[in-house]
Design a protein around this motif. Structure first.
Motif, PDB file in Angstrom:
ATOM      1  N   LEU A   1     -50.345  54.907 -26.054  1.00 46.84           N
ATOM      2  CA  LEU A   1     -50.699  53.492 -26.075  1.00 46.84           C
ATOM      3  C   LEU A   1     -50.003  52.838 -24.876  1.00 46.84           C
ATOM      4  CD1 LEU A   1     -52.378  51.775 -28.128  1.00 46.84           C
ATOM      5  CD2 LEU A   1     -50.196  50.905 -28.962  1.00 46.84           C
ATOM      6  N   VAL A   2     -50.785  52.263 -23.971  1.00 50.43           N
ATOM      7  CA  VAL A   2     -50.251  51.648 -22.751  1.00 50.43           C
ATOM      8  C   VAL A   2     -50.315  50.136 -22.903  1.00 50.43           C
ATOM      9  CG1 VAL A   2     -50.597  51.339 -20.278  1.00 50.43           C
ATOM     10  CG2 VAL A   2     -50.875  53.602 -21.301  1.00 50.43           C
ATOM     11  N   VAL A   3     -49.151  49.476 -22.838  1.00 49.22           N
ATOM     12  CA  VAL A   3     -49.076  48.040 -23.141  1.00 49.22           C
ATOM     13  C   VAL A   3     -48.334  47.299 -22.031  1.00 49.22           C
ATOM     14  CG1 VAL A   3     -48.543  46.343 -24.906  1.00 49.22           C
ATOM     15  CG2 VAL A   3     -48.853  48.745 -25.562  1.00 49.22           C
ATOM     16  N   PRO A   4     -49.024  46.493 -21.213  1.00 52.15           N
ATOM     17  CA  PRO A   4     -48.326  45.644 -20.248  1.00 52.15           C
ATOM     18  C   PRO A   4     -47.679  44.443 -20.962  1.00 52.15           C
ATOM     19  CG  PRO A   4     -50.618  46.055 -19.587  1.00 52.15           C
ATOM     20  CD  PRO A   4     -50.478  46.449 -21.022  1.00 52.15           C
ATOM     21  N   PHE A   5     -46.466  44.104 -20.561  1.00 55.03           N
ATOM     22  CA  PHE A   5     -45.753  42.953 -21.103  1.00 55.03           C
ATOM     23  C   PHE A   5     -45.359  42.026 -19.958  1.00 55.03           C
ATOM     24  CE2 PHE A   5     -45.182  46.051 -24.431  1.00 55.03           C
ATOM     25  CZ  PHE A   5     -45.104  45.319 -25.617  1.00 55.03           C
ATOM     26  N   TYR A   6     -45.697  40.751 -20.098  1.00 56.72           N
ATOM     27  CA  TYR A   6     -45.248  39.753 -19.138  1.00 56.72           C
ATOM     28  C   TYR A   6     -44.855  38.497 -19.907  1.00 56.72           C
ATOM     29  CZ  TYR A   6     -45.184  36.357 -15.336  1.00 56.72           C
ATOM     30  OH  TYR A   6     -44.803  35.372 -14.457  1.00 56.72           O
ATOM     31  N   ASN A   7     -43.563  38.249 -19.993  1.00 51.91           N
ATOM     32  CA  ASN A   7     -43.028  37.093 -20.725  1.00 51.91           C
ATOM     33  C   ASN A   7     -43.547  37.054 -22.172  1.00 51.91           C
ATOM     34  OD1 ASN A   7     -41.662  36.365 -18.413  1.00 51.91           O
ATOM     35  ND2 ASN A   7     -43.136  34.799 -17.796  1.00 51.91           N
TER      36      ASN A   7
ATOM     37  N   VAL B   1     -44.932  48.491 -20.259  1.00 51.82           N
ATOM     38  CA  VAL B   1     -44.721  48.163 -18.850  1.00 51.82           C
ATOM     39  C   VAL B   1     -44.238  46.722 -18.752  1.00 51.82           C
ATOM     40  CG1 VAL B   1     -45.750  48.066 -16.553  1.00 51.82           C
ATOM     41  CG2 VAL B   1     -46.580  49.749 -18.214  1.00 51.82           C
ATOM     42  N   ASN B   2     -42.994  46.541 -18.316  1.00 55.58           N
ATOM     43  CA  ASN B   2     -42.466  45.204 -18.096  1.00 55.58           C
ATOM     44  C   ASN B   2     -42.857  44.753 -16.701  1.00 55.58           C
ATOM     45  OD1 ASN B   2     -40.888  42.802 -18.394  1.00 55.58           O
ATOM     46  ND2 ASN B   2     -39.299  43.777 -17.166  1.00 55.58           N
ATOM     47  N   ASP B   3     -43.797  43.814 -16.630  1.00 59.36           N
ATOM     48  CA  ASP B   3     -44.371  43.386 -15.355  1.00 59.36           C
ATOM     49  C   ASP B   3     -43.584  42.202 -14.775  1.00 59.36           C
ATOM     50  OD1 ASP B   3     -46.099  43.212 -13.209  1.00 59.36           O
ATOM     51  OD2 ASP B   3     -47.609  42.048 -14.293  1.00 59.36           O
ATOM     52  N   GLY B   4     -42.307  42.437 -14.501  1.00 57.73           N
ATOM     53  CA  GLY B   4     -41.486  41.407 -13.877  1.00 57.73           C
ATOM     54  C   GLY B   4     -41.265  40.187 -14.742  1.00 57.73           C
ATOM     55  N   SER B   5     -41.080  40.361 -16.029  1.00 58.66           N
ATOM     56  CA  SER B   5     -40.908  39.223 -16.928  1.00 58.66           C
ATOM     57  C   SER B   5     -39.649  38.433 -16.571  1.00 58.66           C
ATOM     58  CB  SER B   5     -40.816  39.702 -18.378  1.00 58.66           C
ATOM     59  OG  SER B   5     -42.006  40.355 -18.769  1.00 58.66           O
ATOM     60  N   ALA B   6     -39.747  37.100 -16.728  1.00 58.51           N
ATOM     61  CA  ALA B   6     -38.617  36.219 -16.435  1.00 58.51           C
ATOM     62  C   ALA B   6     -37.828  35.866 -17.685  1.00 58.51           C
ATOM     63  CB  ALA B   6     -39.121  34.942 -15.748  1.00 58.51           C
ATOM     64  N   ASP B   7     -38.316  36.246 -18.864  1.00 55.94           N
ATOM     65  CA  ASP B   7     -37.596  35.947 -20.105  1.00 55.94           C
ATOM     66  C   ASP B   7     -36.862  37.218 -20.565  1.00 55.94           C
ATOM     67  OD1 ASP B   7     -39.609  37.547 -21.004  1.00 55.94           O
ATOM     68  OD2 ASP B   7     -40.521  36.071 -22.341  1.00 55.94           O
TER      69      ASP B   7
ATOM     70  N   SER C   1     -40.574  46.382 -10.348  1.00 59.45           N
ATOM     71  CA  SER C   1     -39.590  45.672  -9.537  1.00 59.45           C
ATOM     72  C   SER C   1     -39.850  44.172  -9.472  1.00 59.45           C
ATOM     73  CB  SER C   1     -39.569  46.255  -8.115  1.00 59.45           C
ATOM     74  OG  SER C   1     -40.830  46.066  -7.473  1.00 59.45           O
ATOM     75  N   ARG C   2     -41.076  43.765  -9.743  1.00 63.44           N
ATOM     76  CA  ARG C   2     -41.444  42.341  -9.778  1.00 63.44           C
ATOM     77  C   ARG C   2     -42.751  42.213 -10.529  1.00 63.44           C
ATOM     78  NH1 ARG C   2     -45.743  41.253  -6.506  1.00 63.44           N
ATOM     79  NH2 ARG C   2     -46.136  42.606  -4.697  1.00 63.44           N
ATOM     80  N   ASN C   3     -43.277  41.002 -10.604  1.00 59.41           N
ATOM     81  CA  ASN C   3     -44.574  40.782 -11.246  1.00 59.41           C
ATOM     82  C   ASN C   3     -45.705  41.166 -10.288  1.00 59.41           C
ATOM     83  OD1 ASN C   3     -46.835  38.206 -11.729  1.00 59.41           O
ATOM     84  ND2 ASN C   3     -46.421  39.679 -13.344  1.00 59.41           N
ATOM     85  N   PHE C   4     -46.402  42.237 -10.608  1.00 55.86           N
ATOM     86  CA  PHE C   4     -47.510  42.703  -9.773  1.00 55.86           C
ATOM     87  C   PHE C   4     -48.870  42.305 -10.341  1.00 55.86           C
ATOM     88  CE2 PHE C   4     -44.116  45.452  -8.377  1.00 55.86           C
ATOM     89  CZ  PHE C   4     -44.362  45.626  -7.020  1.00 55.86           C
ATOM     90  N   GLY C   5     -48.911  41.772 -11.552  1.00 61.47           N
ATOM     91  CA  GLY C   5     -50.178  41.422 -12.170  1.00 61.47           C
ATOM     92  C   GLY C   5     -50.615  42.470 -13.172  1.00 61.47           C
ATOM     93  N   LYS C   6     -51.499  42.053 -14.075  1.00 63.62           N
ATOM     94  CA  LYS C   6     -51.876  42.931 -15.178  1.00 63.62           C
ATOM     95  C   LYS C   6     -52.565  44.206 -14.707  1.00 63.62           C
ATOM     96  CE  LYS C   6     -54.407  43.210 -19.527  1.00 63.62           C
ATOM     97  NZ  LYS C   6     -55.335  42.572 -20.461  1.00 63.62           N
ATOM     98  N   GLU C   7     -53.416  44.115 -13.695  1.00 60.87           N
ATOM     99  CA  GLU C   7     -54.142  45.303 -13.253  1.00 60.87           C
ATOM    100  C   GLU C   7     -53.173  46.365 -12.726  1.00 60.87           C
ATOM    101  OE1 GLU C   7     -57.976  44.872 -13.546  1.00 60.87           O
ATOM    102  OE2 GLU C   7     -56.691  43.685 -14.839  1.00 60.87           O
TER     103      GLU C   7
END
Length: 336
Positions: A30-36, A65-71, A93-99
């Motif tokens: 299961l692949v799950v992107p997380f952003y904030n 996948v932690n996509d550069g979250s700020a929280d 390393s930073r927020n690259f976007g969901k894709e």
């Protein structure tokens, strides 16, 4: 913990077994992107983990996948990872976007089947068992299609329907309507995806482009469990442009027809003026008609230049050959 530079030129060999493992238990990723998404992480694992454990005949892993979250998303994911050996955290390393985040998770996943999944739980975890069942019937891709879009606003439903119609009319690759990233893909499909070299990635289009034997299920999409959507109207507009220009050159080709039609109109109008002058004599043309024609042609040219610029921009970005993403660290239980 391991550190590496990811996302460039992944080499893969396409298998021939359609992704079905010959062992007693298939590994499903299961692949799950997380952003904030800090507020929803506890709910996410409380809802998803029991569902995966109830599916007979599989082992599972959850690639977060932690996509550069700020929280505090990363900290909460690491807390789960420390307690659950089936959870792995890829920290970008930073927020690259969901894709890009989705690409990173797919590259990291090790399962015989891979399922992209959203952290907001709008896609019901219970549908995963149905995806696995169809995969075991021999399908390489199992789409999860929304039966309704009741959780979306009227405007979003209308614009989404318009996007699918326009995209499928002008693109060489058809995207199934009302099917998002939520789907199951066999290892063979994943290995094919990992061979695609482009940096600007429109994942829905790439999923469709690789093909393979496909089935679909329908499900009811749910409201978000926590937080707010990260896609503003402006981001959705740019996302739509990305899709329209990623899989076809029709937006460029259409300007050939517009230019040809305008030229034919100009020739016909010139003939009309010549005949009118011969029949009725010379008159003084009005300023309004001249300025209207100039503005119309100027606007048309600028729109055409803008479309060309969109494609040139894509060529420019692809020519740099930058990685799709950069991984800062991968966390797993027991890693040092």
């Amino acid at each position: 913990m391991s550190e590496y530079f990811g996302g460039v030129g992944v080499d893969a060999t396409v298998g021939t077994d359609g992704g079905r493992s010959s062992g007693a238990h298939d590994l499903v990723s299961l692949v799950v992107p997380f952003y904030n998404e800090a507020d929803g992480i506890e709910t996410f694992f409380r809802e998803v983990t029991p569902v995966l454990e109830r599916i007979p005949g599989i082992d599972y892993e959850i690639v977060c996948v932690n996509d550069g979250s700020a929280d505090s998303t990363l900290e909460r994911l690491l807390a789960v990872c420390a307690d659950n050996p089936r959870v792995r955290v890829v920290d970008l390393s930073r927020n690259f976007g969901k894709e890009a985040a989705l690409t990173a998770g797919i590259d990291e996943a090790q399962g015989a089947a891979v399922i992209p999944f959203d952290a907001d739980l709008q896609d019901p975890p219970e549908a995963i068992a149905r995806l696995v069942q169809r995969w075991r019937e021999g399908f390489d891709v199992v789409l999860a299609k929304r039966a309704e879009r009741n959780t979306d606003t009227y405007m979003k439903r209308g614009t989404a329907a318009l996007f699918y119609r326009v995209h499928n009319a002008i693109s060489e690759t058809t995207i199934p309507e009302n099917a998002g990233d939520f789907r199951l893909m066999s290892r063979q499909v994943v290995d094919a995806l990992k061979q695609l070299p482009e940096n600007r990635r429109f994942m829905k289009g790439l999923f469709s482009w690789v093909g393979f034997r496909t089935a679909q299920i329908e499900y009811e999409r749910l409201p978000r469990t926590a937080g707010e959507t990260k896609f503003s109207a402006w981001k959705l507009w740019n996302f739509a442009l990305e899709g329209l220009t990623s899989f076809g050159t029709w937006p460029l080709r259409v300007w050939t027809y517009i230019g040809g039609g305008t030229a034919l109109f100009a020739i016909a109008y010139a003939i009309y003026l010549a005949l009118r002058t011969m029949i009725r004599g010379v008159d003084v043309p009005g300023y309004a008609s001249i300025i209207t024609a100039v503005l119309f042609l100027g606007g048309t040219q600028l729109i055409g230049i803008g479309v060309i610029g969109e494609y040139i921009g894509r060529i420019y970005m692809e020519s740099k050959r930058r990685p799709v993403y950069i991984v800062r660290r991968v966390y797993r239980q027991g890693a040092s």
